[in-house]
Design an enzyme around this catalytic site. Sequence first.
Site, PDB file in Angstrom:
ATOM      1  N   TRP A  11      47.985  45.495  26.401  1.00 17.09           N
ATOM      2  CA  TRP A  11      46.653  45.564  27.002  1.00 17.09           C
ATOM      3  C   TRP A  11      45.622  44.695  26.286  1.00 17.09           C
ATOM      4  O   TRP A  11      44.486  44.592  26.754  1.00 17.09           O
ATOM      5  CB  TRP A  11      46.186  47.031  27.036  1.00 17.09           C
ATOM      6  CG  TRP A  11      46.765  47.807  28.174  1.00 17.09           C
ATOM      7  CD1 TRP A  11      47.736  47.407  29.040  1.00 17.09           C
ATOM      8  CD2 TRP A  11      46.394  49.145  28.565  1.00 17.09           C
ATOM      9  NE1 TRP A  11      47.992  48.405  29.954  1.00 17.09           N
ATOM     10  CE2 TRP A  11      47.185  49.478  29.688  1.00 17.09           C
ATOM     11  CE3 TRP A  11      45.482  50.086  28.078  1.00 17.09           C
ATOM     12  CZ2 TRP A  11      47.078  50.705  30.332  1.00 17.09           C
ATOM     13  CZ3 TRP A  11      45.383  51.302  28.718  1.00 17.09           C
ATOM     14  CH2 TRP A  11      46.179  51.613  29.837  1.00 17.09           C
ATOM     15  N   HIS A  96      52.260  38.283  17.702  1.00 12.52           N
ATOM     16  CA  HIS A  96      51.806  37.757  18.992  1.00 12.52           C
ATOM     17  C   HIS A  96      51.112  36.415  18.746  1.00 12.52           C
ATOM     18  O   HIS A  96      50.450  36.234  17.719  1.00 12.52           O
ATOM     19  CB  HIS A  96      50.848  38.749  19.658  1.00 12.52           C
ATOM     20  CG  HIS A  96      50.532  38.387  21.075  1.00 12.52           C
ATOM     21  ND1 HIS A  96      49.600  37.421  21.392  1.00 12.52           N
ATOM     22  CD2 HIS A  96      51.039  38.832  22.252  1.00 12.52           C
ATOM     23  CE1 HIS A  96      49.550  37.299  22.713  1.00 12.52           C
ATOM     24  NE2 HIS A  96      50.408  38.144  23.257  1.00 12.52           N
ATOM     25  N   GLU A  98      48.469  35.217  19.757  1.00 11.28           N
ATOM     26  CA  GLU A  98      47.019  35.312  19.485  1.00 11.28           C
ATOM     27  C   GLU A  98      46.770  35.702  18.030  1.00 11.28           C
ATOM     28  O   GLU A  98      45.777  35.295  17.429  1.00 11.28           O
ATOM     29  CB  GLU A  98      46.373  36.301  20.469  1.00 11.28           C
ATOM     30  CG  GLU A  98      46.297  35.681  21.866  1.00 11.28           C
ATOM     31  CD  GLU A  98      46.394  36.664  23.014  1.00 11.28           C
ATOM     32  OE1 GLU A  98      46.125  37.865  22.808  1.00 11.28           O
ATOM     33  OE2 GLU A  98      46.751  36.237  24.126  1.00 11.28           O
ATOM     34  N   GLU A 168      57.701  34.357  23.943  1.00 11.65           N
ATOM     35  CA  GLU A 168      56.487  34.120  24.732  1.00 11.65           C
ATOM     36  C   GLU A 168      56.018  32.683  24.522  1.00 11.65           C
ATOM     37  O   GLU A 168      55.321  32.383  23.535  1.00 11.65           O
ATOM     38  CB  GLU A 168      55.382  35.077  24.285  1.00 11.65           C
ATOM     39  CG  GLU A 168      55.719  36.531  24.468  1.00 11.65           C
ATOM     40  CD  GLU A 168      54.448  37.369  24.593  1.00 11.65           C
ATOM     41  OE1 GLU A 168      54.246  37.982  25.641  1.00 11.65           O
ATOM     42  OE2 GLU A 168      53.642  37.377  23.646  1.00 11.65           O
ATOM     43  N   GLY A 174      48.843  34.190  29.757  1.00 13.56           N
ATOM     44  CA  GLY A 174      47.517  34.296  30.370  1.00 13.56           C
ATOM     45  C   GLY A 174      47.102  33.081  31.177  1.00 13.56           C
ATOM     46  O   GLY A 174      45.930  32.921  31.508  1.00 13.56           O
ATOM     47  N   SER A 213      52.737  35.376  31.743  1.00 15.27           N
ATOM     48  CA  SER A 213      52.417  35.390  33.177  1.00 15.27           C
ATOM     49  C   SER A 213      53.468  36.093  34.030  1.00 15.27           C
ATOM     50  O   SER A 213      53.730  35.675  35.169  1.00 15.27           O
ATOM     51  CB  SER A 213      52.127  33.971  33.677  1.00 15.27           C
ATOM     52  OG  SER A 213      50.979  33.457  33.017  1.00 15.27           O
ATOM     53  N   GLY A 234      50.970  41.011  29.754  1.00  8.90           N
ATOM     54  CA  GLY A 234      49.552  41.194  29.482  1.00  8.90           C
ATOM     55  C   GLY A 234      48.801  41.588  30.739  1.00  8.90           C
ATOM     56  O   GLY A 234      48.789  42.756  31.145  1.00  8.90           O
ATOM     57  N   GLY A 235      48.159  40.607  31.390  1.00  6.56           N
ATOM     58  CA  GLY A 235      47.262  40.832  32.518  1.00  6.56           C
ATOM     59  C   GLY A 235      47.759  41.833  33.566  1.00  6.56           C
ATOM     60  O   GLY A 235      47.045  42.774  33.924  1.00  6.56           O
TER      61      GLY A 235
END
Length: 255
Positions: A11, A96, A98, A168, A174, A213, A234-235
Site C-alpha cells: 500500500w 523495495h 523506493e 520488480e 507505478g 503494474s 502497488g496501485g
Amino acid sequence: MTKKRYMVGNWKMNHKKEEIDAFFKGLEGVDRNLACEAWIAPQTLHIPLLLERAAKTGKVQIGAQNVCNQVSGAYTGETSPEALTDLGASFSIIGHSERRSIYGETDKLLNEKTKLSLATGLTVIFCVGESLEERESEKTIDVVKGQIVEGLKGLSEAQMDKLLIAYEPVWAIGTGKVATPEQAQEVHAFIRLQMAEMFGAKGRAVPILYGGSVKPDNFAELLDCPDIEGGLVGGASLKPKDYSKLCQIADEKSR
Ligand code: PEP
C-alpha cells in the site's frame, strides 16, 4: 502440478482510516476458502488496525514495508522487527526500489535487515530489479545477481523457508508499463538458478513474485509462467475490487 500463489499488496504511503474501513467492506470472496496467500503491507502506523480488520477475513496476513536493522535502542523513527512480530505482523518487504533509490539503502544494510528479520521470525519478501537504463544497456542479469548475492549473503539453507523474492523492474513500478510475461519469466528463471546455486534445493523452492503494474487484466498470464508464483502489487492493491479480483486469479491458479 499446481503450486500455491501469492497476492501481496504494497500500500506504500496511502489510505486513511476511512478508506481502510471501505477497503475491508468492499472485499469480495477474500476469506479462508482461498487457496492462495493474501497479504497486505500497509503503512507501519496502520499495522495494528489492519491486523484487527484482517482477522475478520480469516485469511489476509499483514506485514511491514520496511524494518530497522536493529532490534531496539536509540534509533529514532525506526521500526523494530521484534515489535512487528510482537504485534502479530508476519512479514516484511525489504529492499523495495523506493527504499533503495529514495532512501539510499545499500546492499549491506538490506542484508542486515534481512538477517535480523528472519532471526526475529518475520518472513521476508526481498526485492530486486533493474532500472530502465540498466535494462537498455543489457545489465539486467548482472544487477539482479549482485542484489541477490550481496543482499542474501550469509543466510542459511534452512532460512529459505521464510524467504520470498520479488522481481520488480524499476521501469515497471507505478508506470503502467508491465513487463511482458517473457521478460519477467527470463529474469525469474535466472533468479531460480541463482538461488539454487547459493542455497541448493531449498533455494530453488523459494517463491518468486513479480511486481510492476500488475492489474487484474494482466495477472493471470504472468502467473502462467513457470517461475512466477505471485505478485507484489502497488496501485491495484489499494482498490477492494481489484484486490479481490487479483486474489481470485491467484486462487484459481493455486488449485
Ligand atoms: C510496488 O509497489 O511494489 C509496485 C509494483 O507498484 P505498482 O503495482 O503500482 O506498479
